[in-house]
Structures are given as structure tokens and as C-alpha cells.
Design a protein around this motif. Structure first.
Motif, short mmCIF file in Angstrom:
data_model
loop_
_atom_site.label_atom_id
_atom_site.label_comp_id
_atom_site.label_asym_id
_atom_site.label_seq_id
_atom_site.Cartn_x
_atom_site.Cartn_y
_atom_site.Cartn_z
N ARG A 51 6.71 3.94 -14.53
CA ARG A 51 7.39 2.65 -14.56
C ARG A 51 7.17 1.86 -13.27
NH1 ARG A 51 11.57 1.05 -17.82
NH2 ARG A 51 11.87 3.13 -18.69
N ASP A 52 7.12 2.58 -12.15
CA ASP A 52 7.04 1.88 -10.86
C ASP A 52 5.60 1.75 -10.34
OD1 ASP A 52 6.58 4.53 -10.41
OD2 ASP A 52 7.93 4.71 -8.68
N PRO A 93 3.06 -0.54 -10.56
CA PRO A 93 2.68 -1.74 -9.81
C PRO A 93 3.38 -1.82 -8.44
CG PRO A 93 3.10 -2.31 -12.09
CD PRO A 93 3.57 -0.89 -11.92
N ASP A 94 4.66 -1.40 -8.39
CA ASP A 94 5.37 -1.41 -7.11
C ASP A 94 4.76 -0.44 -6.12
OD1 ASP A 94 7.19 -3.36 -7.74
OD2 ASP A 94 8.64 -1.94 -8.61
N THR A 95 4.37 0.74 -6.62
CA THR A 95 3.74 1.73 -5.76
C THR A 95 2.45 1.18 -5.16
OG1 THR A 95 4.61 3.45 -7.21
CG2 THR A 95 2.91 4.10 -5.66
N ARG A 134 1.69 -1.97 -4.76
CA ARG A 134 2.04 -3.05 -3.82
C ARG A 134 2.46 -2.47 -2.47
NH1 ARG A 134 5.59 -5.46 -6.65
NH2 ARG A 134 4.52 -7.31 -7.40
N ARG A 135 3.28 -1.41 -2.54
CA ARG A 135 3.76 -0.80 -1.30
C ARG A 135 2.60 -0.16 -0.51
NH1 ARG A 135 6.39 3.48 -2.44
NH2 ARG A 135 7.33 2.54 -4.29
N GLN A 161 0.76 -2.81 1.26
CA GLN A 161 1.53 -3.28 2.42
C GLN A 161 1.45 -2.27 3.57
OE1 GLN A 161 5.34 -4.04 0.67
NE2 GLN A 161 4.81 -6.13 0.06
N ALA A 210 0.59 -7.58 -14.09
CA ALA A 210 1.29 -7.48 -12.80
C ALA A 210 0.30 -7.15 -11.67
CB ALA A 210 2.38 -6.41 -12.88
N MET A 248 -1.12 -9.61 -8.37
CA MET A 248 -1.14 -9.23 -6.95
C MET A 248 -2.49 -9.53 -6.31
SD MET A 248 0.50 -5.48 -6.69
CE MET A 248 1.41 -4.97 -8.09
#
Ligand code: C2E
Ligand code: MG
Ligand code: MG
Ligand code: MG
Length: 285
Positions: free
Chosen positions: A127-128, A130-132, A134-135, A138, A168, A172
Motif C-alpha cells: 500500500r505504501d 509510492p511513499d516508500t 518518495r522517501r 528524498q 502516482a 513524482m
């Protein structure tokens, strides 16, 4: 007699099963240890422009340096890592390592190109995810436009899930590539409907490409369709001058394979780059 044979077969089968289960358990234990003690490494294989042999990017390919048995190729441990869920930790390590390597090369001025990373189906399903990603970008400071994620057809077979995740990632600024094209339940509509940048023609097509007119026609069609859909086409597994020549004639954009270079450690890659070795090793000039 038949009964005797049946008994023997049964016994043989269970012995084999025990052996393979023990082997799997050994690999699983080794993988856990490998994650803790840093036994994994990435090798990098150039992705090269067919026209001028510019290195446009590299694909990161994992290797497991097992203290007992040496360098182990991914096909020998990825399936077990997938079954045990360890693939999630491995994939996260790969993503982090590949992004920080790409950033390091840029900072030292040695290589500015795409970094392609293979994504497993399980990782993509998180589930996470795309966030992973992105992080990780960063944390490492890598500009997203340098990252390309290699997805397989099996990953995008569930369009309801795949589409928003791909969207998503695209938002980015990350590039998306369809790996091993032609081996799965390929549908040409995938190429039209999904936000892809690149397709990689599977090496099985490249290696039979010059067998006859029908094999030629298949590769021609893939390249033509992909090109008219504005996708970059990379031919995988190019091993001979003849294959490269055919790809030039078919206006394929990029190629990857032993003809240009095997996957290399970061150190070997940069050394060859600095020495200009890649140019002189070419079969066709
Ligand atoms: P792939 O993504 O299709 O990677 C290309 C494979 O073809 C690599 O095998 C590469 O070494 C090999 N190859 C390159 N040029 C040639 C050539 O000219 N001839 C031939 N016969 N082979 C060539 P490798 O490194 O053993 O990786 C196998 C597969 O394991 C990959 O296929 C990919 O599906 C998976 N894999 C590799 N690294 C990772 C990773 O970091 N994460 C995940 N999830 N999977 C990975
Ligand atoms: Mg790949
Ligand atoms: Mg591939
Ligand atoms: Mg392949």
C-alpha cells in the motif's frame, strides 16, 4: 513389480523433497543473515544507444555474496525470497542502494544517466509503495527523473490496482519501464493504456530474431508499435554483432547485453568508463 516400484518412487520423492526443503531453509537463513550483515551487492549493466553507443543508463542487478558459496545469481534466491516475504526487505535495500549509487556518481561527476531498478510484484502491491519510493528519493537526494522502475507484465495484470500506483509514480517524475516484454500475457493495450516510458523486448525474441522472416517480423512490429506510441524501446540480451546490426536497421533505440558489457560492479563500471574501454570493445563502429 509395480507395487515395489511405487514404494521406491515414493521414498525417492520424499528424500528429494526433504533435500529441497532443507536447501530452501538454508537459503532463507542465509538471506536473513545476508540482510543483517550486508552480503548483497548490486552490479550495473549499461543500456546503450543503438545509434551512437552512448550509455543512457544502467540496470541495477542484485547479487548475493554468500560467505560459503560465493556469488549467487538472483534466479537462485529471488523465488525463495518472494515465498518468504524477505523480498520486501531485499527490494528496499536495492532501491536505497541504487539511488544512493546514482547520486554518488552524479556528485563525483563520473556518470549521469538513468538508474533502472527491478520491482517485484510483492513490493509493487504494498500500500505504501509510492511513499516508500518518495522517501528513498528524498533520503538519497536523487532527482526522480533519473530513476526508472522496471515492472513486469504480471505486475500490471491487475489494472485497477496498477494504474493508480503507476500514475502516482509518474506524478513524482519517475520513469516506468515494462520488462521482459512479450513473455507474459502481453496485451498491446497495456502499451497504450498505462503510463509507460520504456519497453524492454525480452531476450528470447532478440536471440531468435535472425532465424527467419517471421522472427524478424515480430521484433519489427514490437519496435514499430512502441515507437508510434512514443515509448523508448530497449532490446535485452544482445550478444552478437548481427543482432545489433538488425536492431540498427529496425530503428530500435537502445540495447543491453553481453555484446556491450556484462553487469559490472560499481568500481569496474566507473574504471571502464574512465579508461574509455567501452568504446574500444565495440564490435561494430
Ligand atoms: P531481468 O530484469 O530481465 O534482467 C536481465 C537479465 O539478463 C540479467 O540476469 C542479466 O545479467 C541478463 N543478461 C544481460 N545481458 C545478457 C545477454 O547478453 N545474454 C544473456 N543470456 N543474459 C543477459 P540476472 O542479473 O541473473 O537477473 C535475472 C533476473 O532476476 C532479472 O531479470 C530480474 O527479473 C531479477 N532481478 C535481478 N536483480 C533484481 C533485484 O534487484 N530485485 C528484483 N526484485 N529482481 C531482480
Ligand atoms: Mg530488468
Ligand atoms: Mg528483463
Ligand atoms: Mg528478461
Amino acid at each position: 513389480d509395480a507395487k515395489e516400484n511405487g514404494k521406491n518412487n515414493y521414498r525417492y520423492f520424499t528424500t528429494e523433497m526433504n533435500e529441497s526443503m532443507t536447501k530452501r531453509l538454508d537459503i532463507e537463513t542465509g538471506l536473513r543473515k545476508g540482510l543483517e550483515e550486508g552480503h548483497f551487492e548490486l552490479h550495473y549493466q549499461p543500456q546503450v544507444s543503438v545509434l551512437d553507443k552512448n550509455i543512457k543508463g544502467v540496470e541495477a542487478l542484485i547479487r548475493w555474496r554468500n560467505p560459503e558459496s560465493g556469488l549467487i545469481p538472483p534466479n537462485d534466491f529471488i523465488p525463495i525470497a518472494e515465498d518468504t516475504g524477505l523480498i520486501l526487505r531485499i527490494d528496499q535495500w536495492v532501491l536505497q542502494e541504487a539511488c544512493s549509487q546514482a547520486k554518488l556518481w552524479q556528485d563525483e561527476g563520473s556518470f549521469h544517466g538513468r538508474m533502472s531498478v527491478n520491482i517485484s510484484a510483492l513490493q509493487f502491491k504494498q500500500r505504501d509503495f509510492p511513499d516508500t519510493v518518495r522517501r528513498t528519493l528524498q533520503d538519497t537526494g536523487l532527482d526522480p527523473t533519473f530513476l526508472e522502475l522496471e515492472l513486469t507484465e504480471s505486475i500490471i495484470q491487475d489494472p485497477e490496482h496498477a494504474f493508480p500506483v503507476m500514475k502516482a509514480l509518474k506524478d513524482m517524475g519517475i520513469r516506468l519501464s515494462l520488462d521482459d516484454f512479450g513473455t507474459g500475457y502481453s496485451s498491446l493495450s497495456y502499451l497504450k493504456d498505462f503510463p509507460l516510458d520504456t519497453i524492454k523486448v525480452d531476450k528470447s525474441f532478440i536471440q531468435t530474431m535472425n532465424n527467419g522472416l517471421k522472427d524478424q517480423a515480430i521484433v519489427n512490429s514490437i519496435i514499430n508499435i512502441a515507437t508510434s506510441l512514443d515509448l523508448t524501446v530497449i532490446a535485452e540480451g544482445v550478444e552478437t554483432d548481427d543482432q545489433l546490426l538488425s536492431l540498427q536497421q529496425k530503428h530500435c533505440h537502445e540495447y543491453q547485453g553481453y555484446l556491450f558489457s556484462t553487469p559490472l560492479s560499481s568500481k569496474d563500471f566507473i574504471e571502464k568508463l574512465n579508461r574509455g574501454d567501452f568504446q574500444v570493445l565495440q564490435g561494430i563502429s
